[in-house]
Each structure stands twice: as structure tokens, then as C-alpha cells.
Motif scaffolding. Sequence first.
Motif, PDB file in Angstrom:
ATOM      1  N   GLN A 283      52.349  12.693  70.535  1.00 14.53           N
ATOM      2  CA  GLN A 283      52.783  13.779  69.661  1.00 14.53           C
ATOM      3  C   GLN A 283      52.337  15.130  70.214  1.00 14.53           C
ATOM      4  OE1 GLN A 283      51.394  13.423  65.599  1.00 14.53           O
ATOM      5  NE2 GLN A 283      51.800  15.575  65.154  1.00 14.53           N
ATOM      6  N   ALA A 284      51.090  15.204  70.668  1.00  9.96           N
ATOM      7  CA  ALA A 284      50.570  16.453  71.220  1.00  9.96           C
ATOM      8  C   ALA A 284      51.312  16.834  72.496  1.00  9.96           C
ATOM      9  CB  ALA A 284      49.077  16.322  71.492  1.00  9.96           C
ATOM     10  N   ALA A 285      51.598  15.836  73.336  1.00 15.94           N
ATOM     11  CA  ALA A 285      52.314  16.111  74.585  1.00 15.94           C
ATOM     12  C   ALA A 285      53.745  16.562  74.319  1.00 15.94           C
ATOM     13  CB  ALA A 285      52.299  14.874  75.475  1.00 15.94           C
ATOM     14  N   THR A 286      54.353  16.015  73.284  1.00 17.10           N
ATOM     15  CA  THR A 286      55.712  16.427  72.924  1.00 17.10           C
ATOM     16  C   THR A 286      55.738  17.872  72.455  1.00 17.10           C
ATOM     17  OG1 THR A 286      56.320  14.155  72.336  1.00 17.10           O
ATOM     18  CG2 THR A 286      57.659  15.927  71.414  1.00 17.10           C
ATOM     19  N   ALA A 287      54.744  18.269  71.662  1.00 23.95           N
ATOM     20  CA  ALA A 287      54.641  19.665  71.217  1.00 23.95           C
ATOM     21  C   ALA A 287      54.404  20.591  72.409  1.00 23.95           C
ATOM     22  CB  ALA A 287      53.512  19.803  70.197  1.00 23.95           C
ATOM     23  N   ASP A 288      53.610  20.126  73.359  1.00 22.44           N
ATOM     24  CA  ASP A 288      53.337  20.902  74.566  1.00 22.44           C
ATOM     25  C   ASP A 288      54.623  21.125  75.363  1.00 22.44           C
ATOM     26  OD1 ASP A 288      51.324  22.024  76.467  1.00 22.44           O
ATOM     27  OD2 ASP A 288      51.991  20.357  77.743  1.00 22.44           O
TER      28      ASP A 288
ATOM     29  N   PRO B 233      56.983   4.129  75.730  1.00 21.52           N
ATOM     30  CA  PRO B 233      56.422   4.770  74.533  1.00 21.52           C
ATOM     31  C   PRO B 233      55.480   3.823  73.805  1.00 21.52           C
ATOM     32  CG  PRO B 233      58.773   5.192  74.679  1.00 21.52           C
ATOM     33  CD  PRO B 233      58.455   4.189  75.743  1.00 21.52           C
ATOM     34  N   GLY B 234      54.371   4.353  73.338  1.00 20.92           N
ATOM     35  CA  GLY B 234      53.396   3.538  72.640  1.00 20.92           C
ATOM     36  C   GLY B 234      52.316   2.966  73.532  1.00 20.92           C
ATOM     37  N   HIS B 235      52.545   2.961  74.845  1.00 20.16           N
ATOM     38  CA  HIS B 235      51.520   2.507  75.790  1.00 20.16           C
ATOM     39  C   HIS B 235      50.372   3.511  75.782  1.00 20.16           C
ATOM     40  CE1 HIS B 235      49.585   1.646  79.668  1.00 20.16           C
ATOM     41  NE2 HIS B 235      50.153   0.456  79.609  1.00 20.16           N
ATOM     42  N   PRO B 236      49.113   3.070  75.949  1.00 22.78           N
ATOM     43  CA  PRO B 236      47.985   3.998  75.930  1.00 22.78           C
ATOM     44  C   PRO B 236      48.095   5.144  76.935  1.00 22.78           C
ATOM     45  CG  PRO B 236      47.195   1.745  75.767  1.00 22.78           C
ATOM     46  CD  PRO B 236      48.669   1.664  76.025  1.00 22.78           C
ATOM     47  N   ALA B 237      48.823   4.901  78.031  1.00 18.73           N
ATOM     48  CA  ALA B 237      48.962   5.942  79.054  1.00 18.73           C
ATOM     49  C   ALA B 237      50.181   6.826  78.840  1.00 18.73           C
ATOM     50  CB  ALA B 237      49.045   5.294  80.444  1.00 18.73           C
ATOM     51  N   ALA B 238      50.943   6.586  77.775  1.00 14.79           N
ATOM     52  CA  ALA B 238      52.186   7.333  77.567  1.00 14.79           C
ATOM     53  C   ALA B 238      51.930   8.820  77.355  1.00 14.79           C
ATOM     54  CB  ALA B 238      52.953   6.751  76.382  1.00 14.79           C
ATOM     55  N   GLY B 239      50.933   9.156  76.537  1.00 23.02           N
ATOM     56  CA  GLY B 239      50.631  10.562  76.271  1.00 23.02           C
ATOM     57  C   GLY B 239      50.237  11.330  77.520  1.00 23.02           C
ATOM     58  N   PRO B 240      49.221  10.847  78.269  1.00 24.29           N
ATOM     59  CA  PRO B 240      48.864  11.526  79.515  1.00 24.29           C
ATOM     60  C   PRO B 240      50.020  11.616  80.502  1.00 24.29           C
ATOM     61  CG  PRO B 240      47.106  10.056  78.843  1.00 24.29           C
ATOM     62  CD  PRO B 240      48.242   9.793  77.904  1.00 24.29           C
ATOM     63  N   ALA B 241      50.865  10.578  80.568  1.00 22.40           N
ATOM     64  CA  ALA B 241      52.019  10.619  81.468  1.00 22.40           C
ATOM     65  C   ALA B 241      52.990  11.714  81.047  1.00 22.40           C
ATOM     66  CB  ALA B 241      52.720   9.269  81.501  1.00 22.40           C
ATOM     67  N   LEU B 242      53.192  11.859  79.741  1.00 20.75           N
ATOM     68  CA  LEU B 242      54.067  12.917  79.237  1.00 20.75           C
ATOM     69  C   LEU B 242      53.504  14.296  79.560  1.00 20.75           C
ATOM     70  CD1 LEU B 242      55.132  11.579  75.723  1.00 20.75           C
ATOM     71  CD2 LEU B 242      56.619  11.973  77.697  1.00 20.75           C
ATOM     72  N   ARG B 243      52.198  14.456  79.396  1.00 17.05           N
ATOM     73  CA  ARG B 243      51.614  15.774  79.694  1.00 17.05           C
ATOM     74  C   ARG B 243      51.724  16.085  81.186  1.00 17.05           C
ATOM     75  NH1 ARG B 243      45.718  18.629  78.495  1.00 17.05           N
ATOM     76  NH2 ARG B 243      46.620  20.724  78.399  1.00 17.05           N
ATOM     77  N   ARG B 244      51.557  15.060  81.997  1.00 16.54           N
ATOM     78  CA  ARG B 244      51.730  15.246  83.437  1.00 16.54           C
ATOM     79  C   ARG B 244      53.166  15.659  83.753  1.00 16.54           C
ATOM     80  NH1 ARG B 244      49.784  10.480  87.541  1.00 16.54           N
ATOM     81  NH2 ARG B 244      50.757  11.218  89.463  1.00 16.54           N
ATOM     82  N   ALA B 245      54.128  15.063  83.049  1.00 19.88           N
ATOM     83  CA  ALA B 245      55.529  15.446  83.222  1.00 19.88           C
ATOM     84  C   ALA B 245      55.775  16.880  82.773  1.00 19.88           C
ATOM     85  CB  ALA B 245      56.430  14.488  82.447  1.00 19.88           C
ATOM     86  N   ASN B 246      55.026  17.331  81.767  1.00 22.01           N
ATOM     87  CA  ASN B 246      55.163  18.711  81.311  1.00 22.01           C
ATOM     88  C   ASN B 246      54.780  19.699  82.409  1.00 22.01           C
ATOM     89  OD1 ASN B 246      55.782  17.554  78.878  1.00 22.01           O
ATOM     90  ND2 ASN B 246      53.873  18.118  77.862  1.00 22.01           N
TER      91      ASN B 246
END
Length: 310
Positions: A85-90, A136-149
Motif C-alpha cells: 500500500q505504501a509503495a503504491t502511494a509512492d 502480490p501478497g508475497h513478503p517481498a512484493a512491497g520492496p519490489a514495488l518501491r524498487r520499481a518506483n
Amino acid sequence: MRVFVTGASGWIGSALVTELLTHGHTVVGLARSPRSAAVLTDLGAEVVRGTIDDVGVVAATAAASDGVAHLAFQHDIAFTGGFEQAATADRAVVDAVGAALAGSGKPFTIAAGLLGLAPGKRVTERDGHETVVVEPGHPAAGPALRRANAEAALALSAHGVRSSVVRLSPTVHGRGDQGFMATIARIARDAGFAGYLGDGANRWPAIHRSDAARLFRLALEEAPAGATLHGCGEEGVPMRAVAEAIGRQLDVPVRSVPPADAAAHFSWMATFIGLDAPASNTETRKLLGWEPTGPGLIQDLDAGCYTDAA
């Protein structure tokens, strides 16, 4: 320049505001609360009220500025189970600012992270740009999304934005820091010993808050479009040395925590504490003429920056 800063009242953001003002720039800071607004006013910055979820406010303020530094991230959400959620907002902020600055040649720099990019390898500014796909839902999904940002921000260089990314060390240290080092010190006090995972040889890069603020300023002033910058004053501090410094200050024993006991001892930090994440700053220093001058991490620990109030 008139610089718009998100996260302007935070640990790094407030130091950047002072750094920019000292060097003749005007600063507009995003403030989500009256307290944050008061902090920015006291520093000498202008204030626009809102949060990073207010993408319309973010886009309009960015368009009216000469440059943007995006330091805000919803850490409170990220580290309580909502990293995706935080990475999506970012990402929404990156896209909104990118659209507002497209074709302008104005600078846009964002904060990213060094920890976990390539465990066990000395990461350079050229590493870590590959696409990481995680369900989505994997523990590494958030950090991966932020890296994509971060990669999305760099890609804005093809659309007339002088974009750059500052990959920060996991610890941006100094007196008043409430991040990872403060947590490690509190765990040591509560447990009655300063622990390190395994043999404690794993290394974390580190940077003093003042050096991080100066690097962000230089990114806004001088970084070429598409630049990846490494915010590490020290390329790798052994975590056993961190534990030993905390042990000296708290006058408690220092000992190894077996990997099987990591979660019980380090709680939510168990995922990070054992990572070996050395990082080079060679290309960043050469590109911008940036030389870290602040105290080292062990020096700050020995000065009681964390244990005086731990």
C-alpha cells in the motif's frame, strides 16, 4: 531554485530544508499536520498542507516549483504490514510529479534504499536496475514495488525531466534518529545484552544525516538526468561492531544470536538484521564531487547518540 520537498519535516527532510535554505534556495514543504507545518515554518520554509495521497496538491505544487525532492514514504504503514500500500502511494507521487515536470528539464530527485538490492555483493550505482517480479501478497512484493518506483523515476529522464535517485543507507544516523539503530539499541537495553546475528560479519552501509542532506541538494543542483546516486558515507559497517559499540555504551554483554532465535530477539527487524549489504559510493563522489564529512556510525554510537535515550 524554488524547491518542493515531500517529507520535509522528517528526519532527513528537515535537514535538507536547512541545507537548501543555507545555500540560497527557497523551500516549499508538504505538511500533513499542524505540527509538521510549525516545524517547517520555524525552519524558514513555506508550507503547503496535504499528504502524499493528495496527488492533485502534489502535482500542482510541483508544477509551480523549479525542482522537487520526494523524501516522504509511509513507513508507519509499510512496517505494520502495508508495504504494498505504501509503495503504491509512492508510485502515485512519482507519476504525478513526472507528469507535472514533463518537458521542463527541471530536477526531480527521490529517496530509495540500498538494503537488500544484492545481498552479499558490494553494490555499485550501476547495479540493481533489473526488473523484479513478485506476486502480490508475497513478503517481498512491497520492496519490489518501491524498487520499481525508483526505476520509474529514472525513466522520466526520457520525458524531459532531470530525474535522479538517491539510494540511502538503511541507517541515516545522528542524534535524534529513531530508525533502525535506535530500535537495535532499545532491543539491547530490554534484553540485557547487545546482540548480533550469527557471526556478525554482515555489513550495513551508513551515512550521517548531514551528508545525506548535502547529497540531495547536489542531486537537485547538479545531477544529470537518469543518475543513480549512493547515499552511503561508509560502505559497510560490520553489525558485530555495531553491537559492540552499543554494549560499551549500555554496559551490557555482547553476544551472538543464533539465526533460529532471530525473530524472537529482533522482532520485525529479523528480516533485515542479518543482511550483508555493502555498497560503493565511488561513482557518486566522482560525479558530484561529494565527499562525506560527518561522523561515522560507530563514532555516533560511541558518542551515545542512541544509548543516551535508549
